[in-house]
Structure formats: C-alpha cells, structure tokens
Motif scaffolding. Structure first.
Motif, PDB file in Angstrom:
ATOM      1  N   ARG A  97       0.721  -1.305   0.012  1.00  0.00           N
ATOM      2  CA  ARG A  97      -0.029   0.237  -0.096  1.00  0.00           C
ATOM      3  C   ARG A  97       0.934   1.232   0.024  1.00  0.00           C
ATOM      4  O   ARG A  97       1.429   1.405   0.944  1.00  0.00           O
ATOM      5  CB  ARG A  97      -1.000   0.113   1.003  1.00  0.00           C
ATOM      6  N   ILE A 140      -7.060   3.715   1.278  1.00  0.00           N
ATOM      7  CA  ILE A 140      -7.285   2.172   0.469  1.00  0.00           C
ATOM      8  C   ILE A 140      -7.947   2.313  -0.503  1.00  0.00           C
ATOM      9  O   ILE A 140      -9.023   3.167  -0.728  1.00  0.00           O
ATOM     10  CB  ILE A 140      -8.471   1.088   1.602  1.00  0.00           C
ATOM     11  N   CYS A 146     -12.275  -0.947  -4.183  1.00  0.00           N
ATOM     12  CA  CYS A 146     -11.973  -2.234  -4.870  1.00  0.00           C
ATOM     13  C   CYS A 146     -10.786  -3.010  -4.583  1.00  0.00           C
ATOM     14  O   CYS A 146     -10.307  -3.773  -5.533  1.00  0.00           O
ATOM     15  CB  CYS A 146     -12.564  -2.447  -6.241  1.00  0.00           C
ATOM     16  N   GLU A 147     -10.215  -2.430  -3.482  1.00  0.00           N
ATOM     17  CA  GLU A 147      -8.723  -3.363  -3.214  1.00  0.00           C
ATOM     18  C   GLU A 147      -8.918  -4.808  -3.111  1.00  0.00           C
ATOM     19  O   GLU A 147      -8.231  -5.494  -3.863  1.00  0.00           O
ATOM     20  CB  GLU A 147      -8.284  -2.883  -1.757  1.00  0.00           C
ATOM     21  N   GLN A 148      -9.963  -5.344  -2.376  1.00  0.00           N
ATOM     22  CA  GLN A 148      -9.962  -6.743  -2.344  1.00  0.00           C
ATOM     23  C   GLN A 148     -10.149  -7.542  -3.657  1.00  0.00           C
ATOM     24  O   GLN A 148      -9.691  -8.431  -3.933  1.00  0.00           O
ATOM     25  CB  GLN A 148     -11.091  -7.281  -1.328  1.00  0.00           C
ATOM     26  N   GLU A 149     -11.091  -6.686  -4.334  1.00  0.00           N
ATOM     27  CA  GLU A 149     -11.432  -7.304  -5.894  1.00  0.00           C
ATOM     28  C   GLU A 149     -10.025  -7.426  -6.732  1.00  0.00           C
ATOM     29  O   GLU A 149      -9.877  -8.335  -7.543  1.00  0.00           O
ATOM     30  CB  GLU A 149     -12.361  -6.662  -6.521  1.00  0.00           C
ATOM     31  N   THR A 150      -9.465  -6.337  -6.611  1.00  0.00           N
ATOM     32  CA  THR A 150      -8.094  -6.279  -7.231  1.00  0.00           C
ATOM     33  C   THR A 150      -7.093  -7.305  -6.824  1.00  0.00           C
ATOM     34  O   THR A 150      -6.454  -7.908  -7.639  1.00  0.00           O
ATOM     35  CB  THR A 150      -7.425  -4.820  -7.057  1.00  0.00           C
ATOM     36  N   LEU A 151      -7.037  -7.437  -5.428  1.00  0.00           N
ATOM     37  CA  LEU A 151      -6.028  -8.631  -4.927  1.00  0.00           C
ATOM     38  C   LEU A 151      -6.470  -9.887  -5.325  1.00  0.00           C
ATOM     39  O   LEU A 151      -5.830 -10.703  -5.711  1.00  0.00           O
ATOM     40  CB  LEU A 151      -6.144  -8.529  -3.325  1.00  0.00           C
ATOM     41  N   ASP A 152      -7.684 -10.140  -5.391  1.00  0.00           N
ATOM     42  CA  ASP A 152      -8.251 -11.399  -5.718  1.00  0.00           C
ATOM     43  C   ASP A 152      -7.946 -11.841  -7.356  1.00  0.00           C
ATOM     44  O   ASP A 152      -7.602 -12.727  -7.581  1.00  0.00           O
ATOM     45  CB  ASP A 152      -9.876 -11.571  -5.691  1.00  0.00           C
ATOM     46  N   VAL A 173       0.479  -8.628   1.949  1.00  0.00           N
ATOM     47  CA  VAL A 173      -0.168  -7.631   1.691  1.00  0.00           C
ATOM     48  C   VAL A 173       0.397  -6.792   2.715  1.00  0.00           C
ATOM     49  O   VAL A 173       0.048  -6.640   3.901  1.00  0.00           O
ATOM     50  CB  VAL A 173      -1.489  -7.365   1.654  1.00  0.00           C
TER      51      VAL A 173
END
Length: 230
Positions: free
Chosen positions: A179, A184, A187-193, A206
């Motif tokens: 980071r 934040i 859609c950080e989690q969607e990007t990580l996924d 992370v």
C-alpha cells in the motif's frame, strides 16, 4: 555461498521495493536465516564525508543480518536522482550488465541463506543505450520477486511485468502487494483477488501503509517460506 538469490523488481519506480526488500530480510531473519542484500546501482545519492550514500542501500544494510561494507551493497552510487543510465552518463560512467553480474556473483560467494538484489525502477529500466536492467538477472538466471503497489492501474502493470519476466526466461518466485499511501484503493479486495488468480505466483503478503515505515513491523505481514522451498 548464498543458498537462495532473488532479484527484486517493481511494476514501476516508487512502488516500495526497498521497504519490501527490507521486510523480506527481517522476515527471513526471524526464521533464523542469514541474509545479505545489495542495490548494485543507486541514483539519488547524498554526499557525505564517507562518499556518496544512498538511503535505500542504507536501509538494506540495516535490515540484513550479515555485515557488509557500503561499497559491496551499493558499488555504483550516482548523485542525480534520475534514471540510472542518464545519471551514469552525466557522471561520465558506463554501467553494463556484465559489470553488475560480477558484483552480484561476488556476493553470491559469501555464506548466507538469502541474497536479495534490488533493481532500479521497473523491469525495463535502461542501463545504457543497448541494455536494460533485466539483462543482469537474466544472465544470472535469478528468480524474481515482484512488488505491486495497490493503486489504480496496478493489474495491467503487474500482468505486463510478469509477462516480460517470463518471456525473458525467468521465474516469478513470488510477489508482494504494497500500500503506497494511507488511502485504501477502491475495490482493493477485488484487485487482490484478481492478481492472486492471474499472476500464477505466490502472494507473499499485503503490506500496510505506515506513516513511519518499519521493516520489522512490515515483516509480520509476510510469509517468505516459498523463498526457501526446493
């Protein structure tokens, strides 16, 4: 001799390669590993009574477990904070992949469990008019650790970088999401996924944003076991 050697690159400049490298060194040390690191070329160095010194190289020196002299960690120190090939030209110096390979091989001969070699900028940063920095890890057949900043556009940059690394015949040993600021990303989690599912390499962690970055604290967010397998 260094048992494991890795080249650390980023999707771009300013993505946190040094702090990620330092955190990896701290995480490895917590496992009882002996660690070394180097930043063969560093531009943006400060003049000191001891000579030119680069902040990133000094951070690596503090984080690694085995003692080394500054010139072994950063053998090519350049004062201007600009692209290495331009900084070298302004200083009347020539930087070649063959020369960097020699520096790295020298450190690979020293006893350690892990050697990290931090690049400059991204994968295709020029060393001179004919070579990019990628020529050095390619010559050494050194697996790569990729640093991906969690910000808009990082998926495209990460996929293109991994594609280039593999096209050059190297393995992506793992990647770290970093980071770059306190916000934040949307859609950080969607990007990580998406990155986890499409980079086809282990996500080592992370890293949170810290106002005062501390590699020892950041190391607690990493799993570096994949670097010592096989």
């Amino acid at each position: 001799m260094a048992r494991k050697s890795y080249f650390v690159t980023g999707t771009d400049t300013g993505v946190g390669k040094t702090m990620v490298s330092a955190a990896i060194l701290e995480a490895a040390a917590s496992l009882g590993k002996r660690t070394l690191a180097m930043k063969p070329v560093a531009s943006g160095c400060d003049e000191t009574p001891e000579g030119l010194r680069n902040e990133d190289a000094l951070i690596l020196m503090k984080a690694m477990s085995e003692p080394l002299g500054y010139d072994q960690v950063n053998p090519i120190a350049l004062k201007p904070a600009i692209a290495p090939h331009v900084a070298a030209a302004q200083a009347g110096r020539t930087v070649t992949a063959q020369r960097l390979v020699g520096f790295c091989r020298g450190l690979q001969m020293r006893p350690s469990d892990l050697l990290l070699v931090e690049g400059a900028g991204g994968w295709r940063v020029p060393l001179n008019d004919r070579e990019t920095y990628a020529a050095m890890p390619v010559a050494l057949q050194m697996p790569v650790i990729l640093v991906v900043p969690l910000k808009l556009g990082c998926i495209n940059h990460a996929l293109l970088t991994v594609e280039a690394i593999r096209r050059d015949g190297l393995t992506v040993a793992g990647w770290v999401a970093n980071r770059p600021g306190p916000e934040i990303m949307t859609c950080e989690q969607e990007t990580l996924d998406y990155l986890v599912n499409h980079l086809a390499a282990p996500c080592m962690g992370v890293l949170p944003w810290l106002e005062h970055a501390d590699p020892q604290i950041l190391a607690t967010s990493l799993n570096v076991n994949c670097l010592f397998e096989n």
